[in-house]
Design a protein around this motif. Structure first.
Motif, PDB file in Angstrom:
ATOM      1  N   HIS A 213      46.930  40.068  46.556  1.00 40.51           N
ATOM      2  CA  HIS A 213      47.352  40.527  47.407  1.00 40.51           C
ATOM      3  C   HIS A 213      49.026  40.895  47.785  1.00 40.51           C
ATOM      4  N   GLY A 214      49.503  42.102  47.392  1.00 44.76           N
ATOM      5  CA  GLY A 214      51.469  41.919  47.892  1.00 44.76           C
ATOM      6  C   GLY A 214      52.107  41.609  46.595  1.00 44.76           C
ATOM      7  N   ASP A 215      53.266  41.310  47.339  1.00 49.68           N
ATOM      8  CA  ASP A 215      54.324  41.115  45.787  1.00 49.68           C
ATOM      9  C   ASP A 215      54.179  39.988  45.372  1.00 49.68           C
ATOM     10  N   GLU A 216      53.734  38.594  46.302  1.00 44.65           N
ATOM     11  CA  GLU A 216      53.303  36.991  46.037  1.00 44.65           C
ATOM     12  C   GLU A 216      52.593  36.654  47.179  1.00 44.65           C
ATOM     13  N   ALA A 217      51.921  35.807  46.835  1.00 42.96           N
ATOM     14  CA  ALA A 217      50.969  34.839  48.064  1.00 42.96           C
ATOM     15  C   ALA A 217      50.542  34.125  48.152  1.00 42.96           C
ATOM     16  N   GLN A 218      50.390  32.689  49.271  1.00 44.20           N
ATOM     17  CA  GLN A 218      49.934  31.240  49.287  1.00 44.20           C
ATOM     18  C   GLN A 218      49.107  31.244  49.787  1.00 44.20           C
ATOM     19  N   ALA A 219      48.529  30.573  49.540  1.00 45.76           N
ATOM     20  CA  ALA A 219      47.065  29.684  50.507  1.00 45.76           C
ATOM     21  C   ALA A 219      47.041  27.899  50.609  1.00 45.76           C
ATOM     22  N   TYR A 220      46.839  27.583  52.090  1.00 45.41           N
ATOM     23  CA  TYR A 220      46.752  26.387  52.216  1.00 45.41           C
ATOM     24  C   TYR A 220      45.591  26.208  52.822  1.00 45.41           C
TER      25      TYR A 220
ATOM     26  N   LEU B  30      45.285  28.581  56.197  1.00 41.31           N
ATOM     27  CA  LEU B  30      46.865  29.124  56.041  1.00 41.31           C
ATOM     28  C   LEU B  30      46.338  30.044  55.052  1.00 41.31           C
ATOM     29  N   THR B  31      47.050  31.780  55.079  1.00 41.42           N
ATOM     30  CA  THR B  31      46.988  31.782  54.433  1.00 41.42           C
ATOM     31  C   THR B  31      48.124  32.799  54.365  1.00 41.42           C
ATOM     32  N   VAL B  32      49.243  33.927  53.493  1.00 41.80           N
ATOM     33  CA  VAL B  32      50.429  34.596  53.956  1.00 41.80           C
ATOM     34  C   VAL B  32      50.383  35.459  52.682  1.00 41.80           C
ATOM     35  N   VAL B  33      50.475  36.641  52.707  1.00 37.15           N
ATOM     36  CA  VAL B  33      50.888  37.405  52.104  1.00 37.15           C
ATOM     37  C   VAL B  33      52.240  37.908  52.561  1.00 37.15           C
ATOM     38  N   ARG B  34      53.150  38.227  50.530  1.00 37.39           N
ATOM     39  CA  ARG B  34      54.251  39.235  51.180  1.00 37.39           C
ATOM     40  C   ARG B  34      54.372  40.254  50.249  1.00 37.39           C
ATOM     41  N   SER B  35      55.043  41.528  51.591  1.00 36.65           N
ATOM     42  CA  SER B  35      54.583  42.353  50.588  1.00 36.65           C
ATOM     43  C   SER B  35      55.731  43.268  50.928  1.00 36.65           C
ATOM     44  N   GLY B  36      57.136  43.036  50.148  1.00 35.92           N
ATOM     45  CA  GLY B  36      58.482  44.178  50.451  1.00 35.92           C
ATOM     46  C   GLY B  36      58.691  42.536  51.314  1.00 35.92           C
ATOM     47  N   ALA B  37      59.594  43.744  52.595  1.00 36.23           N
ATOM     48  CA  ALA B  37      60.217  42.916  53.633  1.00 36.23           C
ATOM     49  C   ALA B  37      59.502  42.442  54.673  1.00 36.23           C
ATOM     50  N   THR B  38      57.904  42.154  54.472  1.00 32.04           N
ATOM     51  CA  THR B  38      57.036  42.520  55.004  1.00 32.04           C
ATOM     52  C   THR B  38      56.466  41.126  55.091  1.00 32.04           C
ATOM     53  N   THR B  39      55.601  39.879  56.236  1.00 33.84           N
ATOM     54  CA  THR B  39      54.441  38.759  55.188  1.00 33.84           C
ATOM     55  C   THR B  39      53.351  39.584  56.429  1.00 33.84           C
ATOM     56  N   LEU B  40      52.775  39.074  55.590  1.00 34.58           N
ATOM     57  CA  LEU B  40      50.680  39.078  56.824  1.00 34.58           C
ATOM     58  C   LEU B  40      50.405  37.438  56.703  1.00 34.58           C
ATOM     59  N   SER B  41      50.451  36.506  57.813  1.00 34.80           N
ATOM     60  CA  SER B  41      50.367  35.274  58.284  1.00 34.80           C
ATOM     61  C   SER B  41      48.376  35.581  58.651  1.00 34.80           C
ATOM     62  N   PHE B  42      47.851  34.700  58.211  1.00 40.99           N
ATOM     63  CA  PHE B  42      46.625  34.948  58.687  1.00 40.99           C
ATOM     64  C   PHE B  42      46.241  32.877  58.919  1.00 40.99           C
TER      65      PHE B  42
ATOM     66  N   LYS C 129      43.899  46.118  53.114  1.00 37.49           N
ATOM     67  CA  LYS C 129      44.521  48.078  53.204  1.00 37.49           C
ATOM     68  C   LYS C 129      44.756  49.000  54.334  1.00 37.49           C
ATOM     69  N   LYS C 130      45.033  48.248  55.675  1.00 31.24           N
ATOM     70  CA  LYS C 130      45.356  48.852  56.532  1.00 31.24           C
ATOM     71  C   LYS C 130      46.721  48.943  56.440  1.00 31.24           C
ATOM     72  N   PHE C 131      47.677  48.283  56.393  1.00 31.53           N
ATOM     73  CA  PHE C 131      49.012  47.917  55.965  1.00 31.53           C
ATOM     74  C   PHE C 131      48.868  48.301  54.350  1.00 31.53           C
ATOM     75  N   GLU C 132      48.463  48.106  53.241  1.00 27.34           N
ATOM     76  CA  GLU C 132      48.648  49.437  51.660  1.00 27.34           C
ATOM     77  C   GLU C 132      48.746  50.532  52.064  1.00 27.34           C
ATOM     78  N   ALA C 133      47.439  50.859  52.883  1.00 30.12           N
ATOM     79  CA  ALA C 133      47.043  52.250  53.023  1.00 30.12           C
ATOM     80  C   ALA C 133      48.497  53.662  53.846  1.00 30.12           C
ATOM     81  N   ALA C 134      48.987  52.207  54.998  1.00 30.77           N
ATOM     82  CA  ALA C 134      49.808  53.115  56.100  1.00 30.77           C
ATOM     83  C   ALA C 134      51.033  53.095  55.540  1.00 30.77           C
ATOM     84  N   SER C 135      51.357  51.864  55.306  1.00 33.83           N
ATOM     85  CA  SER C 135      52.980  51.719  54.377  1.00 33.83           C
ATOM     86  C   SER C 135      53.229  52.225  52.988  1.00 33.83           C
ATOM     87  N   THR C 136      52.083  53.319  52.864  1.00 34.64           N
ATOM     88  CA  THR C 136      52.830  53.681  51.251  1.00 34.64           C
ATOM     89  C   THR C 136      52.364  54.896  51.335  1.00 34.64           C
ATOM     90  N   ARG C 137      52.229  56.352  53.062  1.00 36.53           N
ATOM     91  CA  ARG C 137      52.300  57.033  52.866  1.00 36.53           C
ATOM     92  C   ARG C 137      53.713  57.806  52.839  1.00 36.53           C
TER      93      ARG C 137
END
Length: 290
Positions: free
Chosen positions: A223-230, A247-259, A282-290
């Motif tokens: 997902h996103g531009d890059e992701a890391q998981a540990y 821990l999983t962290v996904v970056r999309s542009g200027a925002t990170t989504l951490s789990f 999916k929620k992030f991607e759908a709303a941010s691309t409107r």
């Protein structure tokens, strides 16, 4: 760690029972011991970059990691400070506003399969009171303000768990948006910490210390531009019980989504629940691309 996700929705018998279970387990993991060694694993970055065929992480030390993190911070800082809504380099556009970021996050009571999302009642999980020794490992403990050279301009935190389970997996879902190249800098600092701290470190809190035995990269989502998981292996005070956290962290542009997923048990849950990551993405991607 220590069941951070269980700071979630307040009130009711379920909350009291889970807090009691958390206290019982926390008693087993409090420790003042120093971190001990361990091996690395396969690479956890998106696409498997820098993976080693022998399954071990490259040898490194906290000092090496500190140098890497410093270089990463300097590189990302050169991308420019940016302002919300303006163009940035490397990390996409400027930071999202608090209102816009909140609109992209799970809502209170939202259902994700068997899981339910809610707001944290006791403040930000894994906040500024969580620190690491050595400090190079800080991004693995918390990405709160002060964790790296880049502070988020906006952030939203959600707790996701199964309402009917007294002792079960919980996920702290945290969205953070940064100005300029901040999000890129955070990911570089996280990657440097993952390598430098593979052999373990100590997490400090106001009344407790947790000894991490291993930091192992695991498969990251595409997902996103890059992701890391540990995967983290944490030792109890007697050296007999091992606890596991992911821990999983996904970056999309200027925002990170951490789990960050853990469980009030010695059971290894294997990974951050995929349905939680996928639903939030999916929620992030759908709303941010409107």
């Amino acid at each position: 760690m220590f069941g951070a996700g269980n700071q979630g929705r307040s009130g009711g018998r379920r909350a009291r029972l889970r807090r009691a279970a958390a206290l019982a387990l926390v008693g087993a993991v409090l420790t003042g011991a120093a971190a001990c060694g361990g091996d690395g694993a396969t690479d956890g970055g998106k696409g498997g970059k820098d993976a080693r065929t022998d399954g071990k992480a490259p040898a490194s030390t906290p000092a090496d990691g500190a140098e890497d993190a410093a270089e990463s911070a300097e590189s990302a800082a050169s991308a420019g400070s940016g302002e919300p809504g303006t163009s940035g380099t490397s990390g996409g556009s400027g930071a999202l506003s608090q209102r816009d970021l909140t609109a992209l996050a799970f809502t209170d009571g939202e259902k994700i399969g068997k899981y339910t999302a809610g707001e944290f009642s006791l403040g930000e999980p894994q906040g500024e009171d969580y620190t690491a020794d050595p400090a190079t490992c800080q991004p693995l403990v918390s990405l709160a303000k002060g964790a790296t050279a880049f502070d988020p301009a906006s952030e939203v935190h959600r707790n996701v768990d199964v309402a009917e389970e007294m002792v079960g997996a919980t996920v702290a879902v945290q969205l953070r948006s940064y100005n300029g190249g901040g999000a890129v800098g955070v990911m570089k600092a996280l990657g440097a910490a993952g390598k430098a701290c593979a052999g373990g470190f100590v997490e400090n809190r106001a009344v407790a210390k947790g000894q991490y035995l291993k930091v192992e990269p695991v498969k990251a989502p595409d997902h996103g531009d890059e992701a890391q998981a540990y995967r983290f292996t944490i030792l109890d005070v007697k050296g007999t019980l091992k606890l596991y956290e992911y821990l999983t962290v996904v970056r999309s542009g200027a925002t990170t989504l951490s789990f960050r997923a853990d469980i009030l048990d010695t059971k290894d849950i294997g990974k951050v629940p995929e349905e939680v990551i996928t639903a939030q993405w999916k929620k992030f991607e759908a709303a941010s691309t409107r």
